[in-house]
Design a protein around this motif. Structure first.
Motif, mmCIF file in Angstrom:
data_model
loop_
_atom_site.group_PDB
_atom_site.id
_atom_site.type_symbol
_atom_site.label_atom_id
_atom_site.label_comp_id
_atom_site.label_asym_id
_atom_site.label_seq_id
_atom_site.Cartn_x
_atom_site.Cartn_y
_atom_site.Cartn_z
ATOM 1 N N VAL A 40 0.875 -1.182 0.000
ATOM 2 C CA VAL A 40 0.000 0.000 0.000
ATOM 3 C C VAL A 40 0.902 1.220 0.000
ATOM 4 C CG1 VAL A 40 -1.839 1.246 1.178
ATOM 5 C CG2 VAL A 40 -1.777 -1.258 1.280
ATOM 6 N N THR A 41 0.871 1.990 -1.080
ATOM 7 C CA THR A 41 1.793 3.107 -1.269
ATOM 8 C C THR A 41 1.033 4.415 -1.368
ATOM 9 O OG1 THR A 41 3.353 1.682 -2.466
ATOM 10 C CG2 THR A 41 3.612 4.055 -2.748
ATOM 11 N N VAL A 243 -7.664 3.865 4.721
ATOM 12 C CA VAL A 243 -6.318 3.333 4.492
ATOM 13 C C VAL A 243 -6.115 2.047 5.287
ATOM 14 C CG1 VAL A 243 -3.846 3.806 4.686
ATOM 15 C CG2 VAL A 243 -5.399 5.612 3.928
ATOM 16 N N LEU A 246 -7.670 -0.704 3.395
ATOM 17 C CA LEU A 246 -6.881 -1.103 2.228
ATOM 18 C C LEU A 246 -5.660 -1.922 2.632
ATOM 19 C CD1 LEU A 246 -7.162 2.202 0.192
ATOM 20 C CD2 LEU A 246 -8.245 0.010 -0.357
ATOM 21 N N ILE A 247 -5.077 -1.627 3.792
ATOM 22 C CA ILE A 247 -3.997 -2.474 4.304
ATOM 23 C C ILE A 247 -4.535 -3.884 4.547
ATOM 24 C CG2 ILE A 247 -2.449 -2.860 6.266
ATOM 25 C CD1 ILE A 247 -2.215 0.204 6.501
ATOM 26 N N ALA A 250 -4.872 -5.639 1.230
ATOM 27 C CA ALA A 250 -3.567 -6.114 0.767
ATOM 28 C C ALA A 250 -3.179 -7.399 1.475
ATOM 29 C CB ALA A 250 -2.508 -5.031 1.003
ATOM 30 N N GLN A 256 -2.398 -4.900 -4.512
ATOM 31 C CA GLN A 256 -1.452 -3.794 -4.410
ATOM 32 C C GLN A 256 -2.232 -2.503 -4.572
ATOM 33 O OE1 GLN A 256 1.805 -4.011 -7.188
ATOM 34 N NE2 GLN A 256 2.953 -2.358 -6.202
ATOM 35 N N VAL A 257 -1.985 -1.549 -3.687
ATOM 36 C CA VAL A 257 -2.737 -0.288 -3.677
ATOM 37 C C VAL A 257 -1.770 0.876 -3.802
ATOM 38 C CG1 VAL A 257 -4.366 1.141 -2.386
ATOM 39 C CG2 VAL A 257 -4.420 -1.357 -2.117
ATOM 40 N N LEU A 270 0.581 4.086 7.857
ATOM 41 C CA LEU A 270 1.574 3.481 6.972
ATOM 42 C C LEU A 270 2.993 3.565 7.527
ATOM 43 C CD1 LEU A 270 0.301 4.897 3.567
ATOM 44 C CD2 LEU A 270 0.056 2.548 4.391
ATOM 45 N N ALA A 274 6.388 3.142 2.865
ATOM 46 C CA ALA A 274 5.185 3.121 2.032
ATOM 47 C C ALA A 274 4.831 4.494 1.479
ATOM 48 C CB ALA A 274 4.001 2.578 2.832
#
Length: 488
Positions: A40-41, A243, A246-247, A250, A256-257, A270, A274
């Motif tokens: 997650v970036t 977020v 989304l982690i 993943a 992959q985000v 994060l 990240a």
């Protein structure tokens, strides 16, 4: 979960994964590399800094995204696109089971040329937060005679995750398909009394969250998810919960985000690896938060920016400056960068930027003494180890004499000094990681917050070891802004 994901990325334990991209030439970027060391970036940066350029470059690695989605050409007015080029290093075990795969995308002879791979890619643009009444595709759903071609009750997984993000129950919500092909849809909900209402009466952020969660949960394992301005339409806490969701995606689905943001709340969950900042043709990895970006880009008035490794170093520098006196603290902005490399890189970038209106320096932890370079504005904190360890040892040296003041600074009162001495001494002996000792001491002392413990120890250090404070300030020299009539 974060540790598991970091390990999985480092071991390349993915069927499909974008490992790195190199912007050989793309808009304002030349020979700039971005690595995806965490699945997650976050991409941060000022408006026009290049966040969406990096997001779009990632998308072009895969066939399912049209180049025009992010890099449309407008005739003769986009002649600068000629010879744009992106290089990729990817994992695609269906294509090459054991080795990384190299691919390119380039714009030559007025068209894009790609050796792209197959992968499901979901793209959520800023248009997702447009109110339903302003979306032309939903005009067919307006009017008293509208009936959906098909109605689907949202899966329990969707309602569960969306409810956590929105902090409200959404049981009984449905997806209404406007056309028979199922390409256009809107949602409907229920009030607490059971009355139905359509997406035309949703908040824009609410509809966006439900749509993102519904599509992500329906996506195949290993999909790529791209989101522009993730915080659009969301409360700060909802942004953070998005977020966190989304982690979890993943972790559960090996997805992959990559998302762009202007929000510190989106960065909070994060790890530093990240986060990438896009700054006027440069890219920098690390926890470069939005406040730091505003300082770097001159949006915050200052006379000096100071970049340090972490939150404790930030508090230590501020304590020293405040204790020294005579310094115009409102004109100094101190920012934690999440490591020595990001701190050095951001400091270097800031000082070579011709648009910068004030200088910056970098103050690293004492264990980075070999990297000190005052000519380039790189200094170190007192001690030869982590600043947490140095401050703890200094306070232990004077604990018998200063236990009373330390107890008062910990908001416990003078009567608690013997207890404070006992707890601090025991924790100093049993603690394995000095970065965590403040929370441990606070937990032993009636759950006092770690921040209060840090502040109390730093204040004691500054008062009892003024020579170290003086040496730190003197090392910075004439870079500090002073109050009128004061000299460093």
């Amino acid at each position: 979960m974060i540790t598991d994901l970091e390990t999985k990325a480092s071991k390349e334990n993915y069927g499909k994964y974008l490992k790195r991209l190199t912007l050989r030439k793309l808009r304002g970027f030349t020979d700039r590399e971005v690595t995806f060391d965490f699945p997650v970036t976050a991409l941060v940066g000022p408006n026009g800094g290049g966040k969406t350029t990096v997001l779009g470059a990632a998308a072009l690695a895969y066939k399912s995204v049209s180049p025009g989605r992010f890099f449309a050409k407008s005739g003769k007015y986009d002649a600068s696109m000629q010879n744009w080029s992106i290089e990729y290093e990817l994992i695609d075990k269906e294509h090459t089971p054991r080795l990384s795969v190299s691919r390119t995308a380039s714009f030559k002879q007025l068209k894009w040329n790609r050796t792209a791979l197959d992968r499901e890619v979901l793209v959520f643009g800023v248009e997702r937060t447009l109110p339903a009444t302003e979306r032309s595709k939903l005009k067919a759903a307006v009017g008293g005679s509208f009936a959906a071609a098909r109605e689907v009750t949202l899966d329990p997984e969707v309602t569960q995750h969306a409810a956590k993000i929105l902090a409200k129950p959404i049981e009984g919500f449905r997806q209404l398909f406007v056309d028979t092909a199922g390409k256009v849809s809107l949602f409907s909900g229920l009030t607490p009394r059971g009355d139905g209402y359509s997406e035309f009466h949703f908040g824009a952020g609410e509809a966006s969250v439900i749509r993102i969660v519904a599509e992500v949960e329906a996506a195949s394992p290993g999909a790529m998810i791209l989101i522009e301005e993730i915080e659009n339409g969301l409360h700060p806490m909802a942004t953070q919960r998005m977020v966190e969701y989304l982690i979890g995606v993943a972790h559960r689905k090996s997805c992959q985000v990559i998302f762009t943001t202007h929000s510190n709340d989106a960065l909070a969950p994060l790890p530093f690896k990240a986060i990438w900042a896009a700054l006027q043709g440069n890219v920098i990895q690390g926890k470069l938060d939005v406040k730091a970006l505003r300082t770097i880009t001159g949006q915050i008035q200052a006379k000096l920016a100071i970049f340090v490794e972490d939150d404790f170093a930030e508090l230590m520098v501020l304590t020293a400056l405040r204790s020294h006196g005579g310094i115009e603290l409102d004109e100094v902005k101190v920012h934690a960068m999440g490591g020595h490399d990001p701190a050095i890189k951001v400091n270097t970038h800031h000082n070579v930027d011709p648009t910068a209106t004030y200088p910056s320096i970098c103050i690293l932890d004492g264990d980075q003494a070999e990297r000190a370079n005052p000519v380039n504005g790189i200094f170190t904190l007192p001690g030869s180890s982590y600043p947490e360890a140095h401050v703890l040892e200094r306070v232990l040296d004077c604990l018998d004499e200063e236990a009373g003041r330390l107890a008062v600074a910990l908001h416990l009162g003078l009567h608690a000094q013997e207890r404070v001495k006992k707890v601090v001494t025991e924790r100093a002996l049993t603690n394995w990681d000095r970065h965590t000792i403040w929370e441990q001491i606070g937990g032993d002392l009636d759950f006092t917050s770690g921040h209060i413990v840090k502040s109390a120890f730093l204040t004691t250090w500054a008062q009892q070891f003024p020579e170290e404070v003086k040496a730190l300030v003197a090392g910075i020299g004439d870079k500090l802004p002073l109050r009128d009539g004061n000299q460093s």
